[in-house]
Design an enzyme around this catalytic site. Sequence first.
Site, PDB file in Angstrom:
ATOM      1  N   GLY A  11       0.931  -1.274   0.075  1.00 56.34           N
ATOM      2  CA  GLY A  11       0.057  -0.120  -0.440  1.00 56.34           C
ATOM      3  C   GLY A  11       0.773   1.668  -0.014  1.00 56.34           C
ATOM      4  N   ALA A  14       3.208   2.926  -5.015  1.00 51.79           N
ATOM      5  CA  ALA A  14       2.966   1.721  -6.036  1.00 51.79           C
ATOM      6  C   ALA A  14       1.583   1.257  -6.330  1.00 51.79           C
ATOM      7  CB  ALA A  14       4.539   0.447  -6.370  1.00 51.79           C
ATOM      8  N   GLY A  15       1.347   0.323  -5.094  1.00 54.81           N
ATOM      9  CA  GLY A  15       0.274   0.057  -4.565  1.00 54.81           C
ATOM     10  C   GLY A  15      -0.964   0.667  -4.898  1.00 54.81           C
ATOM     11  N   HIS A 236      23.446   6.384  -1.010  1.00 54.71           N
ATOM     12  CA  HIS A 236      23.059   7.065  -0.719  1.00 54.71           C
ATOM     13  C   HIS A 236      24.480   7.682  -0.360  1.00 54.71           C
ATOM     14  CE1 HIS A 236      20.750  10.848  -1.180  1.00 54.71           C
ATOM     15  NE2 HIS A 236      19.916  10.677  -1.498  1.00 54.71           N
ATOM     16  N   ARG A 297      23.909   9.917  -7.618  1.00 53.79           N
ATOM     17  CA  ARG A 297      23.974   9.512  -6.546  1.00 53.79           C
ATOM     18  C   ARG A 297      25.849   8.119  -6.586  1.00 53.79           C
ATOM     19  NH1 ARG A 297      18.449   8.408  -4.544  1.00 53.79           N
ATOM     20  NH2 ARG A 297      18.274  10.636  -4.403  1.00 53.79           N
TER      21      ARG A 297
HETATM   22  C1  LIG Z   1      14.676   8.330   3.086  1.00 54.18           C
HETATM   23  C2  LIG Z   1      14.078   8.142   1.959  1.00 54.18           C
HETATM   24  C3  LIG Z   1      13.131   9.107   0.995  1.00 54.18           C
HETATM   25  C4  LIG Z   1      13.384   8.867  -0.229  1.00 54.18           C
HETATM   26  N1  LIG Z   1      13.156   9.840  -0.805  1.00 54.18           N
HETATM   27  C5  LIG Z   1      12.499  10.207  -2.603  1.00 54.18           C
HETATM   28  C6  LIG Z   1      12.443  10.950  -2.640  1.00 54.18           C
HETATM   29  O1  LIG Z   1      12.848  12.367  -2.904  1.00 54.18           O
HETATM   30  N2  LIG Z   1      12.456  10.621  -4.565  1.00 54.18           N
HETATM   31  C7  LIG Z   1      11.530  10.093  -4.690  1.00 54.18           C
HETATM   32  O2  LIG Z   1      11.333   9.692  -6.150  1.00 54.18           O
HETATM   33  N3  LIG Z   1      12.113   8.458  -4.068  1.00 54.18           N
HETATM   34  C8  LIG Z   1      12.527   8.792  -2.443  1.00 54.18           C
HETATM   35  N4  LIG Z   1      13.026   7.913  -1.701  1.00 54.18           N
HETATM   36  C9  LIG Z   1      12.647   6.440  -2.695  1.00 54.18           C
HETATM   37  C10 LIG Z   1      11.217   6.611  -2.331  1.00 54.18           C
HETATM   38  O3  LIG Z   1      10.151   6.733  -1.717  1.00 54.18           O
HETATM   39  C11 LIG Z   1      10.573   4.541  -2.648  1.00 54.18           C
HETATM   40  O4  LIG Z   1      11.040   3.908  -3.662  1.00 54.18           O
HETATM   41  C12 LIG Z   1       9.611   4.254  -3.242  1.00 54.18           C
HETATM   42  O5  LIG Z   1       8.513   4.885  -1.897  1.00 54.18           O
HETATM   43  C13 LIG Z   1       8.807   3.137  -2.349  1.00 54.18           C
HETATM   44  O6  LIG Z   1       7.264   2.573  -3.039  1.00 54.18           O
HETATM   45  P1  LIG Z   1       6.358   1.469  -3.107  1.00 54.18           P
HETATM   46  O7  LIG Z   1       5.621   1.649  -3.624  1.00 54.18           O
HETATM   47  O8  LIG Z   1       7.955   0.233  -4.529  1.00 54.18           O
HETATM   48  O9  LIG Z   1       7.281   0.869  -1.370  1.00 54.18           O
HETATM   49  P2  LIG Z   1       6.411   0.979  -0.446  1.00 54.18           P
HETATM   50  O10 LIG Z   1       5.939   2.973   0.080  1.00 54.18           O
HETATM   51  O11 LIG Z   1       8.054   0.864   0.565  1.00 54.18           O
HETATM   52  O12 LIG Z   1       5.150   0.124   0.229  1.00 54.18           O
HETATM   53  C14 LIG Z   1       6.029  -0.890   0.861  1.00 54.18           C
HETATM   54  C15 LIG Z   1       4.460  -1.469   1.055  1.00 54.18           C
HETATM   55  O13 LIG Z   1       4.375  -3.226   0.629  1.00 54.18           O
HETATM   56  C16 LIG Z   1       3.814  -3.338   1.993  1.00 54.18           C
HETATM   57  N5  LIG Z   1       4.667  -4.850   2.074  1.00 54.18           N
HETATM   58  C17 LIG Z   1       6.165  -5.699   2.293  1.00 54.18           C
HETATM   59  N6  LIG Z   1       6.318  -6.295   2.190  1.00 54.18           N
HETATM   60  C18 LIG Z   1       4.961  -7.119   2.436  1.00 54.18           C
HETATM   61  C19 LIG Z   1       4.479  -8.312   2.435  1.00 54.18           C
HETATM   62  N7  LIG Z   1       5.453  -9.314   2.372  1.00 54.18           N
HETATM   63  N8  LIG Z   1       3.563  -8.347   2.850  1.00 54.18           N
HETATM   64  C20 LIG Z   1       2.308  -7.121   2.234  1.00 54.18           C
HETATM   65  N9  LIG Z   1       2.424  -6.081   2.278  1.00 54.18           N
HETATM   66  C21 LIG Z   1       3.746  -5.874   2.387  1.00 54.18           C
HETATM   67  C22 LIG Z   1       4.397  -2.739   3.025  1.00 54.18           C
HETATM   68  O14 LIG Z   1       3.421  -3.102   4.212  1.00 54.18           O
HETATM   69  C23 LIG Z   1       3.964  -1.760   2.014  1.00 54.18           C
HETATM   70  O15 LIG Z   1       2.524  -1.269   2.271  1.00 54.18           O
HETATM   71  C24 LIG Z   1      12.621   7.612  -1.389  1.00 54.18           C
HETATM   72  C25 LIG Z   1      13.680   6.659  -0.177  1.00 54.18           C
HETATM   73  C26 LIG Z   1      14.016   6.832   0.832  1.00 54.18           C
HETATM   74  C27 LIG Z   1      14.364   5.186   1.807  1.00 54.18           C
END
Ligand SMILES: Cc1cc2nc3c(=O)[nH]c(=O)nc-3n(C[C@H](O)[C@H](O)[C@H](O)COP(=O)(O)OP(=O)(O)OC[C@H]3O[C@@H](n4cnc5c(N)ncnc54)[C@H](O)[C@@H]3O)c2cc1C
Length: 587
Positions: A11, A14-15, A236, A297
Amino acid sequence: MANPKIIVVGGGLAGLAAVIKIAEMGGEVDLFSIVPVKRSHSVCAQGGINAAKNLKGEGDSTWQHFDDTIYGGDFLANQPPVKNMCEAAPGIIDLLDRMGVPFNRTPEGLLDFRRFGGTLFNRTAFAGATTGQQLLYALDEQVRRYESEGKVTKFEGWEFLSAVLDSKRICRGICAMDLRSMEVRTFPADAIIICTGGIGAIFGKSTNSVVCTGSAQSALYQQGCYYANGEFIQVHPTSIPGEDKLRLMSESARGEGGRVWVPKSVGDKRDPKSIPEKERWYFLEEWYPKYGNLVPRDVATRAIHKVVYENNLGIDGKPMVYLDLTHIDRKILDRKLEGILEIYEKFVGDDPREVPMKIFPGMHYTMGGLWVDYKQSTNIAGIYSGECEYQYHGANRLGANSLVSCIWGGFVAGPAAMQYARNQKSAGSNGCHDSERKRQQEINAGLMSSDGAENPFKLWRELGELMTRNCTVIRYNKNVRETDAKLVEMLERFRHINLSDRSQWANTTVAFARQLYNMLQLARVIAQGAAMRDESRGAHYKPDFPDRDDKNWLKTTKAYFAPDADEPRFDFEPVDISLIPPRTRKY
Ligand SMILES: Cc1cc2nc3c(=O)[nH]c(=O)nc-3n(C[C@H](O)[C@H](O)[C@H](O)COP(=O)(O)OP(=O)(O)OC[C@H]3O[C@@H](n4cnc5c(N)ncnc54)[C@H](O)[C@@H]3O)c2cc1C
């Protein structure tokens, strides 16, 4: 099938982006997340989101954004999907703006943009330094609307364990565990979309949130999904070391004019503010006059390593350099970097408006992930993925390109999964749900009854130290091969673990042990991929092979799991370079 049921796992941005598209198209969604969706790691994203809107009249364009992304990724990304993403980005910003994201604005009322690494253009839209939080909350509100209309059902506090595959290896749903009652259950679906985020926990301390274990991706890899470009790990350049974990000092600090430096003389212990300009070494500005502090980076990280370990100029002899904001007007800092300055102040105790920050490179992101085609489909029918795939960043991700790839990936995966599901005949019951549930219950029972002497948390710490030492900034074949051998030993030790908690309610140790096993398996993909790739490209750097080798390595690494051997095997696929011919990467 008129109204397909799609399961979205994850969630984060992306989700939620995928959920919105599916609901718009009339599908029904079961949304699974370990944490409440509003607490997904995306909430931590700080600096901003890229889109070439050219509102500052600098001559920026979506093609330039595409070119910066491909060049920044050292030509390892397939080009057509990256082009599509860059073309969609300005429209995504407009959409987010309409959803109410409080982006910073210029005095004229236009959206404000700042510079980020790897580009010469002001291309990053931002909401102070809490951009991820503002985006996540905006998408969450949209999803809540669909939830109230009965189109979305949330399963927060449930962990995805595996896909349910039928006898033809078509995905028919998922198996998940309720992290409170520990119930293991299967859920049917016509297609599933995996959006489970990063894998930072494999490296122990990282800037990621602690649920970023990569366990779901690893489980799917062990079930037959390809895992691509695992060896490309982003470190980073500016993280804040902490006892418990690393915290990020966002690239936006350099985007707003922050300067990286060290004292010129070894062992200089003076208060940084008393060191005159001429005795400071602004090494990024000297080595990279065009991009200065905003080189990508991988380049900045290696430069800091060199200054600390080869020139011995780390502050107080420690692996740290200064990131200095003190020359910037406080009002600008407060307006544009709200959020990150407070993080530094809280965890280090100094006010970065007054005192240069001490920072060092830390594990941050993985360019690798589940292999997907241009419609975000994995190689298993019915399994799609968003952002925890490998598609958009090549060998090195440009800052602020992830939030856009999250949303774009979700916008592609949602409709693609719907189209696939609409063309599917409904699944006959062939017992695949029962057998997958039993398989997962047996894993839990095995862990509960294991009475060896190994502590899973200690094993994890060892894993993190091992991977950080040998599989991050600088890689030597001898070390990465030894790392893989050590991982084999650790997998053996895992068979003798002892859980400190054997209760049947909210047993976090069982959940952690399962994740640890999956982390160990995925770590082997990273180590072996790194050992094989005898070149340097983007974040993958081998001093013994210092150049990019397009003749042999302009290829995507595709790892697959060989169950009989219990280890990865590798295929390699040519990269689609149909739009921009590779050129030497020099900043
Ligand atoms: C500190 C930090 C700052 C950043 N700042 C930036 C920025 O300014 N700009 C930028 O472009 N990118 C940035 N990034 C990168 C970016 O934040 C992430 O790549 C991005 O938010 C990932 O989004 P996501 O939806 O893929 O995953 P997430 O937001 O990590 O969501 C993953 C989801 O999967 C769920 N999940 C995981 N495993 C399971 C499982 N086995 N079963 C059920 N649910 C599960 C979690 O509960 C969560 O809901 C940053 C990263 C970090 C670490």
